[in-house]
Motif scaffolding. Structure first.
Motif: not given
Length: 298
Positions: A225-230, A233-234, A243-245, A251-253
């Motif tokens: 999931l965090e790779l998806q979000r990163s 973001a890019h 289920a996303s924070p 993670y890489d701000q």
């Protein structure tokens, strides 16, 4: 009258601990046919299998088999104490909880805490995995209960709905849709998607589009999931997650925008599942009630 001898209990328990007839026979210093005959007699008497046999793999305990082994261990311990033996206990009462990987950061810790309070005499462990692995673990008796989405399970599973979950679209603040208050599946079909590499998860998301006649494009299939979000973001596409924070950074701000997807057909149930449709073992029944109370809103 006792139809299963202590020796047979010992043999079956050893097979369960070691995962094969050959390893158990070596440990007990008996022949493999003797163990095989004992297991056949016990299963014939009980009327159900204690193990699943798959060529080329270890003998896996069925849910009934796992309970039988735990009860057999307790019986053998009691017999050893009566005979004055100081031999250590071969096993203890155990429960293993499974949790879908994306749900685990939100639900697993409180679930474990409540289970250990409700079952003080039970050793509670857990496993975190994808849909297929959780279903296999439930079927093979390696997992007693699983917190997961209601995907991929047939009528052979008992499910209790905990709550309904709706997806969100995760995207970069620079994305053309970022200024909206919400987005529909129709809004998303013309934009590249970032899906999970987990098979049932990706199939489910794509199925949402196809059932309404939409044909989305997929830019990435990410392992977490965090790779998806990163990636989102890019600017690599739009991540769709149930289920996303709530944090608005990856993670890489890198900043993120999270928009609800209100399509009714996209809502999916989070369930507590176990294999089998009959009455649950007493400890499992207590665990079910505990988790439904602490996690459920349905």
């Amino acid at each position: 009258m006792l139809y299963i001898s202590l020796r047979q209990y010992e043999y079956v328990s050893a097979i369960g601990r070691h995962g094969s007839l050959s390893a158990a026979a070596h440990q007990l210093h008996v022949s493999q046919p003797a163990l095989s005959n004992a297991l056949t007699r016990v299963e014939a008497h009980l009327g159900y299998p204690l193990f699943t046999r798959k060529r080329g793999s270890a003998m896996a305990l069925t849910p009934q088999g796992r309970r039988f082994i735990e009860d057999a261990d307790q019986l053998l311990n009691t017999a050893a104490r009566l005979e004055g033996s100081t031999a250590p206990s071969p096993g203890a009462t155990r429960m293993r909880l499974g949790c879908f990987v994306d749900l685990a950061p939100f639900l697993l810790a409180p679930a474990l805490h409540r289970l250990r309070d409700a079952l003080p005499g039970v050793s509670v462990s857990y496993g975190v995995d994808g849909f297929e692995a959780l279903i296999a673990g439930l079927t093979d008796g390696q997992i007693d209960l699983a917190i997961t989405y209601d995907l991929g399970m047939d009528s052979g599973f008992t499910r209790h709905k905990l709550f309904d979950s709706s997806p969100r679209a995760i995207l970069s603040p620079q994305h053309p849709l970022a200024g909206a208050t919400h987005v529909t599946l129709a809004d998303l079909q013309d934009h590249p998607l970032i899906l999970s590499r987990e098979g049932l998860s990706a199939q489910h998301v794509l199925g949402l589009f196809r059932r309404t006649g939409l044909t989305p494009s997929v830019a990435h299939r990410a392992a977490s999931l965090e790779l998806q979000r990163s990636l989102a973001a890019h600017g690599e596409g739009i991540c769709i997650s149930y289920a996303s924070p709530l944090q608005d950074v990856s993670y890489d701000q890198m900043p993120l925008v999270s928009l609800p997807i209100p399509d009714p057909e996209a809502t999916e149930a989070v369930v507590l599942a176990r294999h089998g449709t009959g009455p649950a073992d007493p400890s499992v029944a207590i665990a079910e009630r505990t988790l439904i109370t602490c996690l459920g809103t349905a």
